[in-house]
Design a protein around this motif. Structure first.
Motif, PDB file in Angstrom:
ATOM      1  N   ASN A 265     -48.396 -63.369 -13.678  1.00 30.42           N
ATOM      2  CA  ASN A 265     -47.063 -63.382 -14.294  1.00 30.42           C
ATOM      3  C   ASN A 265     -47.132 -63.001 -15.759  1.00 30.42           C
ATOM      4  O   ASN A 265     -46.252 -62.283 -16.274  1.00 30.42           O
ATOM      5  CB  ASN A 265     -46.438 -64.765 -14.126  1.00 30.42           C
ATOM      6  CG  ASN A 265     -45.003 -64.821 -14.614  1.00 30.42           C
ATOM      7  OD1 ASN A 265     -44.156 -64.055 -14.182  1.00 30.42           O
ATOM      8  ND2 ASN A 265     -44.728 -65.727 -15.524  1.00 30.42           N
ATOM      9  N   GLU A 268     -47.553 -59.380 -15.858  1.00 27.30           N
ATOM     10  CA  GLU A 268     -46.294 -58.719 -15.522  1.00 27.30           C
ATOM     11  C   GLU A 268     -45.316 -58.776 -16.684  1.00 27.30           C
ATOM     12  O   GLU A 268     -44.609 -57.803 -16.983  1.00 27.30           O
ATOM     13  CB  GLU A 268     -45.674 -59.367 -14.279  1.00 27.30           C
ATOM     14  CG  GLU A 268     -46.462 -59.169 -12.997  1.00 27.30           C
ATOM     15  CD  GLU A 268     -46.375 -57.738 -12.499  1.00 27.30           C
ATOM     16  OE1 GLU A 268     -45.574 -56.959 -13.046  1.00 27.30           O
ATOM     17  OE2 GLU A 268     -47.117 -57.386 -11.566  1.00 27.30           O
ATOM     18  N   CYS A 410     -25.104 -55.601  -0.292  1.00 26.36           N
ATOM     19  CA  CYS A 410     -25.899 -55.010  -1.371  1.00 26.36           C
ATOM     20  C   CYS A 410     -24.992 -54.162  -2.251  1.00 26.36           C
ATOM     21  O   CYS A 410     -23.913 -53.717  -1.828  1.00 26.36           O
ATOM     22  CB  CYS A 410     -27.018 -54.132  -0.802  1.00 26.36           C
ATOM     23  SG  CYS A 410     -28.226 -55.021   0.188  1.00 26.36           S
ATOM     24  N   ASN A 457     -38.697 -53.079  -9.614  1.00 27.96           N
ATOM     25  CA  ASN A 457     -39.739 -53.826  -8.891  1.00 27.96           C
ATOM     26  C   ASN A 457     -40.015 -55.168  -9.543  1.00 27.96           C
ATOM     27  O   ASN A 457     -40.196 -56.185  -8.855  1.00 27.96           O
ATOM     28  CB  ASN A 457     -41.024 -53.024  -8.818  1.00 27.96           C
ATOM     29  CG  ASN A 457     -40.916 -51.788  -7.949  1.00 27.96           C
ATOM     30  OD1 ASN A 457     -41.710 -50.873  -8.058  1.00 27.96           O
ATOM     31  ND2 ASN A 457     -39.916 -51.721  -7.088  1.00 27.96           N
ATOM     32  N   TYR A 459     -38.061 -57.004 -11.734  1.00 28.50           N
ATOM     33  CA  TYR A 459     -36.961 -57.951 -11.842  1.00 28.50           C
ATOM     34  C   TYR A 459     -36.369 -58.337 -10.497  1.00 28.50           C
ATOM     35  O   TYR A 459     -35.933 -59.473 -10.307  1.00 28.50           O
ATOM     36  CB  TYR A 459     -35.855 -57.356 -12.720  1.00 28.50           C
ATOM     37  CG  TYR A 459     -36.089 -57.558 -14.200  1.00 28.50           C
ATOM     38  CD1 TYR A 459     -35.763 -58.769 -14.807  1.00 28.50           C
ATOM     39  CD2 TYR A 459     -36.635 -56.551 -14.985  1.00 28.50           C
ATOM     40  CE1 TYR A 459     -35.958 -58.957 -16.167  1.00 28.50           C
ATOM     41  CE2 TYR A 459     -36.838 -56.727 -16.342  1.00 28.50           C
ATOM     42  CZ  TYR A 459     -36.506 -57.936 -16.934  1.00 28.50           C
ATOM     43  OH  TYR A 459     -36.703 -58.131 -18.274  1.00 28.50           O
ATOM     44  N   TYR A 460     -36.299 -57.416  -9.573  1.00 31.68           N
ATOM     45  CA  TYR A 460     -35.697 -57.709  -8.268  1.00 31.68           C
ATOM     46  C   TYR A 460     -36.775 -58.006  -7.236  1.00 31.68           C
ATOM     47  O   TYR A 460     -37.103 -59.139  -6.948  1.00 31.68           O
ATOM     48  CB  TYR A 460     -34.815 -56.533  -7.807  1.00 31.68           C
ATOM     49  CG  TYR A 460     -33.509 -56.448  -8.565  1.00 31.68           C
ATOM     50  CD1 TYR A 460     -32.443 -57.289  -8.249  1.00 31.68           C
ATOM     51  CD2 TYR A 460     -33.332 -55.523  -9.578  1.00 31.68           C
ATOM     52  CE1 TYR A 460     -31.242 -57.203  -8.940  1.00 31.68           C
ATOM     53  CE2 TYR A 460     -32.134 -55.437 -10.282  1.00 31.68           C
ATOM     54  CZ  TYR A 460     -31.088 -56.282  -9.958  1.00 31.68           C
ATOM     55  OH  TYR A 460     -29.907 -56.210 -10.636  1.00 31.68           O
ATOM     56  N   ASP A 461     -37.318 -56.957  -6.680  1.00 30.00           N
ATOM     57  CA  ASP A 461     -38.314 -57.118  -5.623  1.00 30.00           C
ATOM     58  C   ASP A 461     -39.023 -55.789  -5.463  1.00 30.00           C
ATOM     59  O   ASP A 461     -38.453 -54.733  -5.761  1.00 30.00           O
ATOM     60  CB  ASP A 461     -37.647 -57.534  -4.307  1.00 30.00           C
ATOM     61  CG  ASP A 461     -38.663 -57.925  -3.249  1.00 30.00           C
ATOM     62  OD1 ASP A 461     -39.102 -57.016  -2.532  1.00 30.00           O
ATOM     63  OD2 ASP A 461     -39.017 -59.110  -3.166  1.00 30.00           O
ATOM     64  N   LYS A 462     -40.258 -55.861  -4.985  1.00 30.30           N
ATOM     65  CA  LYS A 462     -41.000 -54.614  -4.792  1.00 30.30           C
ATOM     66  C   LYS A 462     -40.374 -53.744  -3.709  1.00 30.30           C
ATOM     67  O   LYS A 462     -40.680 -52.553  -3.612  1.00 30.30           O
ATOM     68  CB  LYS A 462     -42.456 -54.922  -4.447  1.00 30.30           C
ATOM     69  CG  LYS A 462     -43.239 -55.476  -5.627  1.00 30.30           C
ATOM     70  CD  LYS A 462     -44.712 -55.593  -5.310  1.00 30.30           C
ATOM     71  CE  LYS A 462     -45.474 -56.075  -6.543  1.00 30.30           C
ATOM     72  NZ  LYS A 462     -46.929 -56.168  -6.294  1.00 30.30           N
ATOM     73  N   ALA A 463     -39.491 -54.348  -2.894  1.00 33.71           N
ATOM     74  CA  ALA A 463     -38.818 -53.560  -1.870  1.00 33.71           C
ATOM     75  C   ALA A 463     -37.663 -52.744  -2.439  1.00 33.71           C
ATOM     76  O   ALA A 463     -37.140 -51.848  -1.776  1.00 33.71           O
ATOM     77  CB  ALA A 463     -38.301 -54.477  -0.763  1.00 33.71           C
ATOM     78  N   VAL A 464     -37.217 -53.069  -3.685  1.00 37.01           N
ATOM     79  CA  VAL A 464     -36.139 -52.321  -4.336  1.00 37.01           C
ATOM     80  C   VAL A 464     -36.759 -51.129  -5.056  1.00 37.01           C
ATOM     81  O   VAL A 464     -37.454 -51.293  -6.054  1.00 37.01           O
ATOM     82  CB  VAL A 464     -35.359 -53.216  -5.320  1.00 37.01           C
ATOM     83  CG1 VAL A 464     -34.261 -52.403  -6.011  1.00 37.01           C
ATOM     84  CG2 VAL A 464     -34.764 -54.413  -4.585  1.00 37.01           C
ATOM     85  N   ASN A 465     -36.503 -49.927  -4.566  1.00 36.21           N
ATOM     86  CA  ASN A 465     -37.092 -48.715  -5.128  1.00 36.21           C
ATOM     87  C   ASN A 465     -36.037 -47.616  -5.206  1.00 36.21           C
ATOM     88  O   ASN A 465     -35.016 -47.645  -4.506  1.00 36.21           O
ATOM     89  CB  ASN A 465     -38.256 -48.216  -4.255  1.00 36.21           C
ATOM     90  CG  ASN A 465     -39.453 -49.152  -4.303  1.00 36.21           C
ATOM     91  OD1 ASN A 465     -40.129 -49.259  -5.312  1.00 36.21           O
ATOM     92  ND2 ASN A 465     -39.694 -49.842  -3.194  1.00 36.21           N
TER      93      ASN A 465
END
Length: 486
Positions: A265, A268, A410, A457, A459-465
């Motif tokens: 963290n 990051e 979304c 990636n 702030y949200y999630d690694k799936a948000v691209n």
């Protein structure tokens, strides 16, 4: 030696210890009860046999003393004929009674008495047969009387034998009673000893199990206190209890994982700060400043006061929203206002080649989003898309609600232009660069895209691209989805 050390280091199992204690206690309580039941049944059976034997012996004795003597006397006295007499039926009763007693009696001394009685019964039968022959041959009465005396003598012998047998059985009964009394005393002593042993075993098991649980849990409590105070390097030795062994290992693993997560963290956050600084630096480029100030000067010199005011307000608003007092999250209206301010400045500069539109669903009003996620995409569309084509360019920015079959909503952000677009090869290279954790240094043309994708990636999630769709000479659409709830 290795086998012995392995056995000694093998963790104890509380479950097995308790199960062994319970089984041992259960056996200690059951065995005396089983033994008591066995002894009771055995002595009861002996009692029944002795009482039955005494009863049969008394009944046989009564038959010998009364029935056989009376029956023979009546025959000799001429009151009955030999054939009318019941002498043989009486002998059969005596014989059967002796056989029944022999089947249930196992004492050698008593069996010998019964065997003597059995032989005496056979002798008695012989004399009765002799008497029958004497009567049939009409022998003198004196001979018949002598035979009667012999019969009475045999009957008297049998009576004495059965009297001795009854006395012996009564003596056996007394011995059995003494055995029962001794067994009861011994069983009581054993039960008292078992109760004392069970109580001691219960206290010992309780102390052992309590100690086995208390010490590892105390060590785990110390470890959790150290972790809570920030000492993530603390560890606990594996407990010597099988049920708590995995828990101690998991606590050590958890402490290590927490330390790794905190370190990750921190990395990051450092990377995020660097990305944000780079984002701000990219927005405050000398070229953007110089060009904007040159435009303001040109407009002022040409007397276009209203446009000077418009571009100055837009320029000021652009930087005000960029800073946002250090906040990372801003309302979606401000994010779109930030893009509008940027496009206002650029449209005044490129009025002949740039048109734009901004569209968003009013239901999204007040929704907090990550700031500075649209302007880099717009800037990329202008400088690498619209400026590289001939004719007027059109740029469309939108934010819409998208629902799926699971009922989750979304926000879909998109930046669409009708600029030059990407070749298929270049589009694959850009997508590959966006997915890379260590991007190449030559990102001048796609740095804005990489920066936005990285921040999404983080702030949200690694799936948000970012998703890029492009056709050469027709334009490009860059979009991404973030979670939204009312």
């Amino acid at each position: 030696m290795k086998d012995q050390s392995a056995k000694s280091s093998r963790p104890k199992s509380i479950k097995k210890t308790l199960r062994f204690s319970y089984i041992l206690i259960l056996l200690m309580m059951i065995l005396p009860a089983v033994y008591s039941i066995y002894i009771t049944l055995h002595h009861t059976n002996q009692y029944n046999q002795i009482i039955q034997n005494v009863s049969r012996a008394n009944r046989i004795n009564l038959i010998i003393n009364q029935d056989i003597s009376n029956e023979i006397w009546e025959i000799v006295a001429g009151k009955k004929t030999f054939e009318e007499g019941r002498q043989y039926a009486i002998l059969l009763q005596i014989e059967n009674g002796i056989s029944e007693i022999l089947e249930t009696n196992s004492l050698n001394d008593n069996r010998q008495k019964l065997e003597v009685a059995n032989r005496a019964e056979k002798t008695l039968k012989k004399y009765i047969d002799l008497l029958g022959r004497q009567i049939a041959n009409n022998n003198p009465v004196s001979e018949q009387e002598e035979t009667l005396e012999e019969i009475r003598g045999c009957a008297s012998l049998m009576n004495d034998i059965f009297q001795d047998f009854i006395v012996a059985e009564i003596q056996t009964l007394s011995e059995t009673n003494d055995s029962i009394r001794h067994s009861s005393i011994l069983l009581s002593i054993v039960q008292i000893a078992i109760v004392i042993f069970v109580i001691c075993l219960a206290f010992f098991s309780m102390y052992t199990v309590s100690k086995s649980i208390r010490q590892p849990i105390h060590s785990m409590e110390i470890l959790s206190t150290k972790i809570a105070s920030g000492d993530l390097s603390a560890r606990i030795d594996r407990s010597n209890v099988e049920e708590l062994d995995n828990l101690s290992v998991n606590l050590n693993t958890m402490a290590g994982k927490i330390k790794e997560l905190i370190e990750e963290n921190i990395r990051e956050q450092k990377n995020l700060q660097k990305e944000e600084m780079k984002t701000l630096q990219a927005q405050i480029t000398p070229h953007f400043l110089y060009n904007t100030f040159d435009t303001i000067i040109w407009l002022a010199e040409s007397g276009q006061t209203s446009q000077v005011v418009e571009i100055t307000k837009a320029f000021s608003n652009f930087f005000r929203i960029s800073l946002s007092r250090g906040h990372d999250w801003i309302p979606i209206e401000q994010e779109l206002e930030h893009v509008k301010s940027y496009l206002t400045v650029q449209k005044i500069r490129y009025r002949d080649i740039l048109n734009y539109s901004i569209d968003f669903d009013k239901r999204l009003s007040g929704t907090m989003v990550l700031k500075l996620i649209l302007q880099p995409l717009v800037e990329n569309a202008i400088y690498h898309g619209i400026k590289n084509k001939r004719g007027r360019g059109m740029l469309k920015v939108s934010a819409q609600i998208d629902g799926n079959s699971d009922g989750e909503n979304c926000i879909v952000f998109s930046v669409e232009d009708n600029g030059k677009g990407f070749t298929t090869e270049r589009l694959e290279e850009v997508k590959k660069e966006l997915k890379s954790d260590n991007p190449p240094e030559n990102l001048q043309n796609t740095y804005g895209l990489y920066n936005v994708n990285k921040r999404l990636n983080l702030y949200y999630d690694k799936a948000v691209n970012l998703e890029i769709q492009s056709v050469l000479d027709k334009g490009t659409v860059i979009s991404f989805k973030v979670p939204w709830s009312k």
